[in-house]
Write an enzyme that holds these catalytic residues in place. Structure first.
Site, PDB file in Angstrom:
ATOM      1  N   HIS A 122      51.417  36.534  36.654  1.00 56.73           N
ATOM      2  CA  HIS A 122      50.209  37.350  36.782  1.00 56.73           C
ATOM      3  C   HIS A 122      49.257  36.920  35.658  1.00 56.73           C
ATOM      4  O   HIS A 122      48.926  37.689  34.762  1.00 56.73           O
ATOM      5  CB  HIS A 122      50.547  38.843  36.736  1.00 56.73           C
ATOM      6  CG  HIS A 122      49.477  39.752  37.270  1.00 56.73           C
ATOM      7  ND1 HIS A 122      49.734  40.724  38.222  1.00 56.73           N
ATOM      8  CD2 HIS A 122      48.152  39.848  36.999  1.00 56.73           C
ATOM      9  CE1 HIS A 122      48.602  41.395  38.496  1.00 56.73           C
ATOM     10  NE2 HIS A 122      47.625  40.869  37.752  1.00 56.73           N
ATOM     11  N   GLU A 167      47.500  36.606  43.103  1.00 57.34           N
ATOM     12  CA  GLU A 167      46.100  36.252  43.343  1.00 57.34           C
ATOM     13  C   GLU A 167      45.700  34.866  42.844  1.00 57.34           C
ATOM     14  O   GLU A 167      44.883  34.740  41.930  1.00 57.34           O
ATOM     15  CB  GLU A 167      45.177  37.301  42.708  1.00 57.34           C
ATOM     16  CG  GLU A 167      45.385  38.703  43.253  1.00 57.34           C
ATOM     17  CD  GLU A 167      44.385  39.715  42.666  1.00 57.34           C
ATOM     18  OE1 GLU A 167      43.713  39.388  41.665  1.00 57.34           O
ATOM     19  OE2 GLU A 167      44.279  40.817  43.214  1.00 57.34           O
ATOM     20  N   TYR A 294      40.778  45.881  47.228  1.00 56.78           N
ATOM     21  CA  TYR A 294      39.907  46.763  46.455  1.00 56.78           C
ATOM     22  C   TYR A 294      38.603  47.099  47.171  1.00 56.78           C
ATOM     23  O   TYR A 294      38.127  48.215  47.100  1.00 56.78           O
ATOM     24  CB  TYR A 294      39.581  46.140  45.084  1.00 56.78           C
ATOM     25  CG  TYR A 294      40.788  46.119  44.176  1.00 56.78           C
ATOM     26  CD1 TYR A 294      41.072  47.196  43.356  1.00 56.78           C
ATOM     27  CD2 TYR A 294      41.665  45.040  44.179  1.00 56.78           C
ATOM     28  CE1 TYR A 294      42.194  47.210  42.541  1.00 56.78           C
ATOM     29  CE2 TYR A 294      42.795  45.037  43.369  1.00 56.78           C
ATOM     30  CZ  TYR A 294      43.051  46.124  42.555  1.00 56.78           C
ATOM     31  OH  TYR A 294      44.167  46.137  41.771  1.00 56.78           O
ATOM     32  N   GLU A 352      48.549  46.013  45.584  1.00 56.51           N
ATOM     33  CA  GLU A 352      47.591  46.668  44.688  1.00 56.51           C
ATOM     34  C   GLU A 352      46.497  47.307  45.524  1.00 56.51           C
ATOM     35  O   GLU A 352      46.043  46.732  46.515  1.00 56.51           O
ATOM     36  CB  GLU A 352      46.894  45.663  43.738  1.00 56.51           C
ATOM     37  CG  GLU A 352      47.789  45.078  42.681  1.00 56.51           C
ATOM     38  CD  GLU A 352      47.055  44.084  41.771  1.00 56.51           C
ATOM     39  OE1 GLU A 352      45.809  44.174  41.614  1.00 56.51           O
ATOM     40  OE2 GLU A 352      47.745  43.208  41.229  1.00 56.51           O
TER      41      GLU A 352
HETATM   42  C1  GBH Z   1      43.307  42.592  40.497  1.00 55.79           C
HETATM   43  O1  GBH Z   1      42.367  41.612  40.784  1.00 55.79           O
HETATM   44  C2  GBH Z   1      44.281  42.099  39.478  1.00 55.79           C
HETATM   45  O2  GBH Z   1      45.464  41.647  40.101  1.00 55.79           O
HETATM   46  C3  GBH Z   1      44.617  43.105  38.401  1.00 55.79           C
HETATM   47  O3  GBH Z   1      45.277  42.480  37.357  1.00 55.79           O
HETATM   48  C4  GBH Z   1      43.347  43.791  37.949  1.00 55.79           C
HETATM   49  O4  GBH Z   1      43.517  44.623  36.842  1.00 55.79           O
HETATM   50  C5  GBH Z   1      42.840  44.594  39.119  1.00 55.79           C
HETATM   51  O5  GBH Z   1      42.666  43.785  40.232  1.00 55.79           O
HETATM   52  C6  GBH Z   1      41.508  45.294  38.841  1.00 55.79           C
HETATM   53  O6  GBH Z   1      40.511  44.355  38.611  1.00 55.79           O
HETATM   54  O7  GBH Z   1      32.187  42.097  42.868  1.00 55.79           O
HETATM   55  O8  GBH Z   1      32.214  43.316  44.945  1.00 55.79           O
HETATM   56  O9  GBH Z   1      32.288  40.897  44.955  1.00 55.79           O
HETATM   57  C7  GBH Z   1      41.222  42.044  41.493  1.00 55.79           C
HETATM   58  C8  GBH Z   1      40.576  40.976  42.357  1.00 55.79           C
HETATM   59  C9  GBH Z   1      38.545  39.906  42.975  1.00 55.79           C
HETATM   60  C10 GBH Z   1      38.680  42.285  43.126  1.00 55.79           C
HETATM   61  C11 GBH Z   1      37.051  39.964  42.892  1.00 55.79           C
HETATM   62  C12 GBH Z   1      37.178  42.371  43.108  1.00 55.79           C
HETATM   63  C13 GBH Z   1      35.067  41.149  43.395  1.00 55.79           C
HETATM   64  C14 GBH Z   1      34.409  42.223  44.217  1.00 55.79           C
HETATM   65  N1  GBH Z   1      39.133  41.109  42.422  1.00 55.79           N
HETATM   66  N2  GBH Z   1      36.533  41.146  43.557  1.00 55.79           N
HETATM   67  S1  GBH Z   1      32.661  42.129  44.241  1.00 55.79           S
END
Ligand code: GBH
Length: 453
Positions: A122, A167, A294, A352
């Site tokens: 990670h 990821e 997310y 997640e």
């Molecule tokens: C995860 O990655 C990680 O695995 C974790 O460690 C981390 O703490 C957690 O999420 C929270 O960040 O700006 O609307 O285009 C998250 C992967 C990829 C999610 C980029 C948000 C951008 C959204 N991220 N994405 S946007």
């Protein structure tokens, strides 16, 4: 009668964390430094000069944290192993004390009836390996294989579900293309190589698992469904590029042995031809896929936005989280349905899902009110239920995160926990969302029916 939300009896409910984000004591007991230790101590890289030296002090408080999970009725816990605690140079010598730490954690989880799932990588690559090129060095597949073997041999059986990488998209995009995450490179030629070596390392680890392990191994990816801003050919093409880049770049090679065509369009001359033997290594049957969800993106063609030529369009009618991500629960149903249809209904865990919102900075009389997170969880769990009803093979859900923690280069400014952490005293206080989630878990989802949203 109102809508029912009872989940399958064997559905696994848990929470997730990652080593560098919670452990602290990054160099304790003979551990080697990771690239995050290095990055966090490089001036200008971290918001507020935060670092993971203490974080949630989980390295010392792990027993209490397991107690907390038990108190909340958690059935599963997804954590990550710090590679350089176990192998300080990333290869060769094993550090017994590092390995002992994870063994004690796993045994204590099991004693408390909590199923452990470990992620082997990670993001906290051993710094010694970065000195040899890190994810740009093709030998990393063997280094990762060596480390995987140590972990599998020591803990398989006690850990029955393993994830190789968390990821790979974020590792490449953040670490090698845009530079906001460790190791902080910005290089269009490096990104495809890093991606490819991540996948080769994953493949190598799965091969090793088939030789020495007996349970389940899978890959964790982040998926954000892409919707076109308009039906214009430009926006439709932009949406396709964005989807190929984030959502298909890793899963297509793993399931089909081929990269999406669009990657050549995006990277141009920086996208190499890959040997067939590599593609065969990458394409190996997995026991499950971990999906981290997310948010979604609405995509518009934008010539200026290198190299994708895509910009997100803000949806003014919707709620945004504190990290600026749109709250869009339907996107989770859509994501799970897309995985089912494109990849043949694989077994999926939501590894997640969660949100950062402004919480009160301190607990008041033992309480932290976080109504937006409660509503986020309710809506997203309802979205999971909808996907199960539509026939998706979803076997479990891990909320991100158990604890407020180090949100990578954003430091402690963003709180994703269902449990509040006071970083001055290390006091843990379950937020309203933790109580809510506990009630959902205890009722197999039935509590999701209460209240409208
Ligand atoms: C995860 O990655 C990680 O695995 C974790 O460690 C981390 O703490 C957690 O999420 C929270 O960040 O700006 O609307 O285009 C998250 C992967 C990829 C999610 C980029 C948000 C951008 C959204 N991220 N994405 S946007």
């Amino acid at each position: 009668m109102s809508k029912q939300y009872r989940f399958p009896e064997n559905f696994l409910w848990g929470s997730a964390t990652a080593a560098y984000q919670i452990e602290g004591s990054p160099l304790a007991d003979g551990a080697g430094p990771s690239i995050w230790q290095r990055f966090a101590h490089t001036p200008g890289r971290m918001l507020n000069d935060d670092n993971g030296d203490v974080a949630c002090d989980h390295y010392n408080r792990w027993r209490d944290d397991v107690g907390l999970m038990k108190q909340l009725g958690m059935q599963g816990y997804r954590f990550s192993v710090s590679w350089s605690r176990v192998m300080p140079e990333g290869r060769g010598r094993v550090n017994p004390k590092g390995l002992d730490f994870y063994e004690r954690l796993v045994d204590t989880l099991l004693e408390n009836g909590i199923q452990p799932t470990a992620t082997l990588f990670h993001w906290d690559l051993p710094a010694a390996l970065d000195d040899r090129g890190g994810w740009l060095n093709p030998d990393i597949a063997d280094w990762f294989g060596e480390y995987s073997e140590v972990m599998y041999k020591r803990l398989d059986g006690r850990i029955k579900r393993w994830a190789t990488l968390n990821e790979p998209w974020v590792v490449t995009d953040g670490g090698y293309l845009h530079g906001a995450l460790a190791p902080g490179h910005r290089n269009r030629f490096e990104a495809p190589i890093a991606s490819h070596n991540l996948l080769r390392a994953h493949g190598k680890s799965v091969q090793v698992y088939r030789a020495v392990g007996k349970h389940e191994v899978g890959l964790v990816v982040n998926i954000e469904p892409k919707y076109p801003a308009s039906q214009s050919p430009e926006d439709l093409a932009a949406t396709r590029r964005a989807e190929a880049y984030m959502n298909r770049q890793y899963l297509d090679p793993v399931f089909f042995g081929t990269y999406p065509e669009e990657l050549r369009e995006i990277f141009g001359e920086a996208w190499p031809e890959w040997p067939q033997a590599d593609m065969d290594l990458i394409r190996q049957p997995l026991d499950f896929i971990g999906v981290n969800y997310y948010t979604r993106n609405v995509a518009r063609h934008d010539e200026a936005n290198w190299p994708l030529k895509v910009s997100p369009v803000r949806q003014t009618q919707h709620t945004y989280t504190e990290t600026g991500w749109e709250v869009f629960p339907q996107g989770l149903t859509d994501t799970l349905t897309w995985v089912k249809e494109r990849y043949g209904n694989p077994k999926v865990f939501i590894t997640e899902n969660g949100a950062a919102f402004f919480d009160p900075p301190k607990a008041e009389r033992g309480r932290v009110r976080d109504p937006l997170r409660v509503s986020y969880l309710r809506q997203h769990l309802r979205a999971v239920h909808k996907a199960i009803e539509a026939g998706c093979d979803i076997q479990g859900y891990y909320v991100w995160s158990l604890l407020d923690n180090l949100e990578w280069s954003l430091g402690y400014s963003k709180r994703f926990g269902i449990v509040h952490v006071d970083f001055e005293t290390q006091t843990r206080t379950p937020k309203d969302s933790a109580r809510y989630y506990a009630s959902v878990v205890a009722s197999h989802g039935e509590a999701l029916a209460n209240e409208d949203d």
